[in-house]
Design an enzyme around this catalytic site. Structure first.
Site, short mmCIF file in Angstrom:
data_model
loop_
_atom_site.label_atom_id
_atom_site.label_comp_id
_atom_site.label_asym_id
_atom_site.label_seq_id
_atom_site.Cartn_x
_atom_site.Cartn_y
_atom_site.Cartn_z
N TYR A 1 8.42 -15.20 32.60
CA TYR A 1 7.29 -14.71 33.39
C TYR A 1 6.02 -15.49 33.10
O TYR A 1 5.76 -15.84 31.94
CB TYR A 1 7.02 -13.24 33.05
CG TYR A 1 8.01 -12.27 33.64
CD1 TYR A 1 8.20 -12.19 35.02
CD2 TYR A 1 8.73 -11.42 32.82
CE1 TYR A 1 9.10 -11.28 35.55
CE2 TYR A 1 9.62 -10.50 33.34
CZ TYR A 1 9.80 -10.44 34.71
OH TYR A 1 10.69 -9.55 35.24
N LYS B 1 12.76 11.61 7.64
CA LYS B 1 11.90 11.89 8.81
C LYS B 1 12.02 10.77 9.83
O LYS B 1 12.46 9.66 9.49
CB LYS B 1 10.45 12.03 8.33
CG LYS B 1 9.94 10.75 7.68
CD LYS B 1 8.64 10.97 6.96
CE LYS B 1 8.18 9.65 6.37
NZ LYS B 1 7.29 9.80 5.24
C1 LIG Z 1 7.46 9.27 4.07
C2 LIG Z 1 7.12 9.93 2.83
C3 LIG Z 1 7.62 9.48 1.60
C4 LIG Z 1 8.45 8.24 1.43
O1 LIG Z 1 7.61 7.11 1.35
P1 LIG Z 1 8.24 5.65 1.08
O2 LIG Z 1 7.04 4.78 0.93
O3 LIG Z 1 9.02 5.32 2.29
O4 LIG Z 1 9.05 5.75 -0.12
C5 LIG Z 1 7.35 10.23 0.49
N1 LIG Z 1 6.60 11.35 0.56
C6 LIG Z 1 6.07 11.79 1.73
C7 LIG Z 1 5.25 13.01 1.73
C8 LIG Z 1 6.30 11.09 2.90
O5 LIG Z 1 5.80 11.53 4.04
#
Ligand SMILES: *Cc1c(COP(=O)(O)O)cnc(C)c1O
Length: 815
Positions: free
Chosen positions: A709, A483
């Protein structure tokens, strides 16, 4: 190798079904990487994780006629079978026989770090002294070593092989197959110590490789290693190297001051200019010199060879080219082995059209005709669209190549021909001997030149995935969470690589992300965690699988399924709420859920939940509670549904801390990117991402002047300040300016001074000697590490990665 099927069966006690007279010269173990079909047998390797027998059919599709397997599949016709009891034991037996009947001088390299680098260095120094064979890549395991040994042929005089172990008793098996005359022990570290009860046990195991060696060359800086080798092998020739002056080979010069590095070798001095002076490089250089001396190479030659090594870049880089091309640049060295590796790398991309730039192979003593016939055969198997040959030698054999083939005297002539600028939407492999400088082509083909890059090491991802897999039961599936553009790294590139390595599922947040993957050719099942109402049709059209977390979503999605005319059971994933309080069905909803599902033409492909605090040991009690609720509710739902479904709850930290609750699948995210909150786990992982840029300008700012800046930094003495071309628009939070954050320059931290600008920032390099404009700056992930950088930003590594702006170019490497 070169054996008949009959002979192979005799050596290994195997059974033949078919033609025993066929000749076998190669054994292919991966149906995707078959270089040539003639005289190749495919071996279906069964390990506790995987069965190669699944791939027999695809090997046959490639044209393979001989299959080595533990099982016979009579339905496949016109195949000669070599039926073996155990595929791994078969390889080992055959390799042992093959090695013992070859008349090679052999070098065996073991140790925790540096094996591959040293092997490659030795190879580069020795291949034009003796016909040499070496392990490809880091093939050093129970399977990799035998496959490497089987590459030995009659022309080879020297073999350089890596030997790696990860568990007790493995070395004994490997030593039984391969007993090197010269044993080389590199650094012993904690990298693989997980399966060993102590460092002592690890050392004892590793040095078993030298049981039959004549000479042992080892890093003597570790007292325990020194002691153990001397105790076990007092009858052999022992040579210790290292930084300590007690070693026979050590560094005599002052490495931080003197221009040349002087190595003392049994009282003799060997001096060479060093490009890199870090401890690992210098230790490897001492090992290299010691081996070369042992092979009677003269000092003068040794120094010449070291000078030619430069910093070994053993990697193939894939670069986004202009006109939709992908350019694979492998312009470091050229021999048959590295050509095979590069061709294999090409296969991992699915671009319909491919072109190749290939130069003369220089310095090989084989007969040119034979050599280029073999080259042409390898190349022809790949169906290139165009082949560009550079050099007088290879050009003579242009008619052997089946593709549209063009010849050039040198790289300049190819550039001037403008042929390359006509290529569109292809994958272009640049493969050449160093003297042709074909890296110049890369500059022409590259999309834009960028100083600032996010470098993603795909093989490190694979290592991290395999590490997590090693903690799981063999049958447990793995979903990779890609994702948010794969946590900012590039969702297609990462997914394609993972698909190639048989990941079971991919997870994205939104339908769009899944659609992009499908459009680019990803066929692995994809789950969409956040299916928005407007995207339901798209989800169905692109064969994506939604997470269903409420009755509302269930009803609306099912409506879309019916409208679409989909007539099979649509796969869906039920999210259960177990304590995170984000999305999901609660326990009191389960009866109604199973009732509703029973009237719908859907299949609950999986049910899952998510842990809120798996990386926090202090929340263990809460996490166990979540796991318990999941176990209870999912069992209940399965019972009610009347069929089973895949269950999964563990994320990366869950895998490492709660593996008893792995169920049927786990979901890896940050762990595959090499990050863990647990320092012990962190040591086992490889770093995947590095964010790099270069210094644009260095100025000495006079005492009392201001920088940036709003004049937020004022010097109190003349200070050297460097400007680098990254700013808050690249994803560096503005709040880490004004000496909150640091970046790395020459392995030293340089504080960010003044306010961070939109596209630039200034750093203090006053304390760092020898910095120049154009030098590399590491924003992270070495020194500082990604974790340290996240610390400056007062956030977590996830947010740092996903905040890096899309304008920062991602490049993908495999080392
Ligand atoms: C993002 C996600 C993961 C992965 O989590 P990590 O801590 O990066 O391993 C697993 N399950 C779901 C539902 C997620 O959204």
């Amino acid at each position: 190798m070169n054996y008949t099927v009959q002979h192979i069966a005799e050596i290994t006690n195997a059974q033949i079904i078919g033609d025993g007279n066929l000749l076998i010269k190669n054994i292919a173990y991966d149906s995707r990487i078959i270089y040539s079909i003639k005289n190749t047998a495919f071996i279906a390797i069964n390990t506790h994780k995987n069965s190669g027998e699944k791939f027999i059919e695809s090997a046959m599709d490639r044209g393979i006629k001989v299959i080595i397997s533990e099982h016979h599949y009579p339905e496949f016709e016109n195949i000669t079978w070599i039926i073996v009891e155990n595929s791994v034991a078969f390889l080992q037996k055959l390799a042992k026989y093959h090695f013992e009947n070859s008349h090679l001088q052999s070098i065996g390299i073991t140790g925790s770090n540096g094996k591959t680098i040293l092997k490659e260095w030795l190879y580069q120094c020795l291949w034009n002294e003796f016909p040499t064979v070496k392990s490809p890549k880091s093939f050093n395991s129970q399977i990799g070593l035998p496959l490497s040994l089987l590459q030995i042929n009659d022309s080879h005089q020297l073999g350089i092989f890596e030997v790696g172990i990860s568990k007790p008793h493995e070395m004994e098996k490997l030593e039984n197959i391969f007993h090197p005359q010269i044993g080389l022990l590199t650094h012993i570290g904690t990298a693989h110590a997980a399966n060993f009860s102590s460092e002592e046990e690890l050392i004892d195991e590793k040095i078993r490789l030298f049981k039959n060696s004549e000479v042992i060359i080892y890093n003597g800086d570790n007292d325990l290693v020194d002691q153990k080798i001397k105790n076990s092998y007092s009858d052999k020739k022992l040579i210790a190297y290292g930084f300590k002056k007690e070693n026979q080979v050590f560094i005599k010069s002052n490495i931080s001051k003197d221009e040349n590095i002087i190595v003392e070798y049994f009282g003799e001095e060997i001096s060479f200019p060093a490009h890199q002076r870090d401890e690992a490089t210098l230790t490897n250089a001492m090992a290299l010199i010691t081996v070369l001396k042992e092979l009677n190479i003269e000092n003068k030659k040794i120094v010449e060879k070291i000078n030619l090594l430069k910093a070994v870049e053993m990697r193939l880089e894939a670069i986004e080219g202009n006109k939709g091309n992908i350019v694979i640049n492998d312009s470091f060295n050229l021999d048959l082995d590295s050509l095979k590796t590069a061709l294999q790398f090409l296969n991992e991309y699915n671009k319909a059209k491919k072109s190749l730039v290939l130069t003369d192979i220089v310095g090989v003593s084989t007969n040119a005709k034979e050599l280029y016939e073999e080259v042409a055969e390898l190349v022809n198997d790949q169906n290139f669209d165009s082949v560009f040959l550079i050099g007088n030698e290879i050009s003579k054999f242009s008619e052997l190549f089946k593709a549209k083939t063009y010849t050039f005297i040198d790289t300049k002539e190819l550039i001037e021909s403008k042929h390359l600028t006509e290529i569109e939407n292809q994958i272009i492999l640049l493969k050449g001997a160093r003297k042709f400088e074909i890296e110049k082509l890369k500059d022409i083909l590259e999309l834009r030149k960028h100083d600032t890059v996010l470098e993603v090491n795909l093989n490190a991802i694979l290592h991290n995935i395999n590490y997590h897999k090693s903690l799981l039961k063999p049958g447990t599936k793995m979903m990779a969470m890609v994702k948010a553009n794969a946590y900012g790294l590039g969702s297609f590139e990462v997914s394609e690589f993972l698909q190639h390595h048989h990941i079971d599922y991919l997870g994205v947040a939104y339908a769009d992300e899944g659609v992009e993957l499908r459009k680019k050719g990803i066929t692995t099942p994809i789950i969409v965690m956040n299916p928005e109402q407007h995207s339901y049709q798209t989800i169905i059209e692109y064969n994506l699988e939604p997470e269903i977390y409420s009755f509302r979503v269930l009803e609306l999605f099912y409506e879309a399924v019916q409208k679409s005319g989909y007539d099979k059971k649509y796969p869906i994933h039920i999210k259960l709420e177990t304590g995170m309080h984000r999305l999901g069905f609660k326990d009191f909803e389960l009866d109604q859920l199973s009732e509703t599902l029973s009237h719908k033409n859907v299949k609950v492909q999986s049910m899952f939940s998510h842990l809120s605090s798996s990386d926090m040991p202090e929340e263990k009690e809460f996490t166990l509670k979540q796991l318990e609720v999941f176990e209870k509710n999912s069992s209940y739902l399965i019972e009610k549904l009347g069929y089973t479904s895949i269950r999964h709850i563990l994320n990366s930290a869950g895998i490492t801390s709660y593996k008893d609750h792995q169920h049927d699948m786990v979901r890896i995210g940050i762990g595959m990117l090499g990050e863990s909150a647990d320092p012990e786990i962190q040591k086992q992982l490889r770093s995947v991402v590095s964010f790099k840029t270069v210094i644009s300008q260095i100025s000495t700012v006079e005492n009392g002047e201001s920088v940036g800046y709003s004049r937020r930094y004022k010097t109190d003495h003349p200070t050297r300040i460097a400007t680098i071309p990254v700013g808050y628009a690249d994803g560096i939070p503005r709040l880490i300016g004004n000496q909150v954050g640091n970046v790395g320059v020459n392995k030293t931290l340089a504080p960010i001074v003044g306010n961070i600008c939109m596209d630039m920032m200034m750093i203090n390099v006053d304390h760092i000697p020898n910095v120049k404009e154009g030098d590399t700056v590491t924003v992270f992930n070495a020194h500082p590490s990604l974790k340290e950088f996240a610390g400056y930003c007062k956030t977590i590594t996830y947010e740092v990665l996903t905040s890096i702006s899309p304008r920062v170019k991602r490049i993908y490497i495999k080392d």
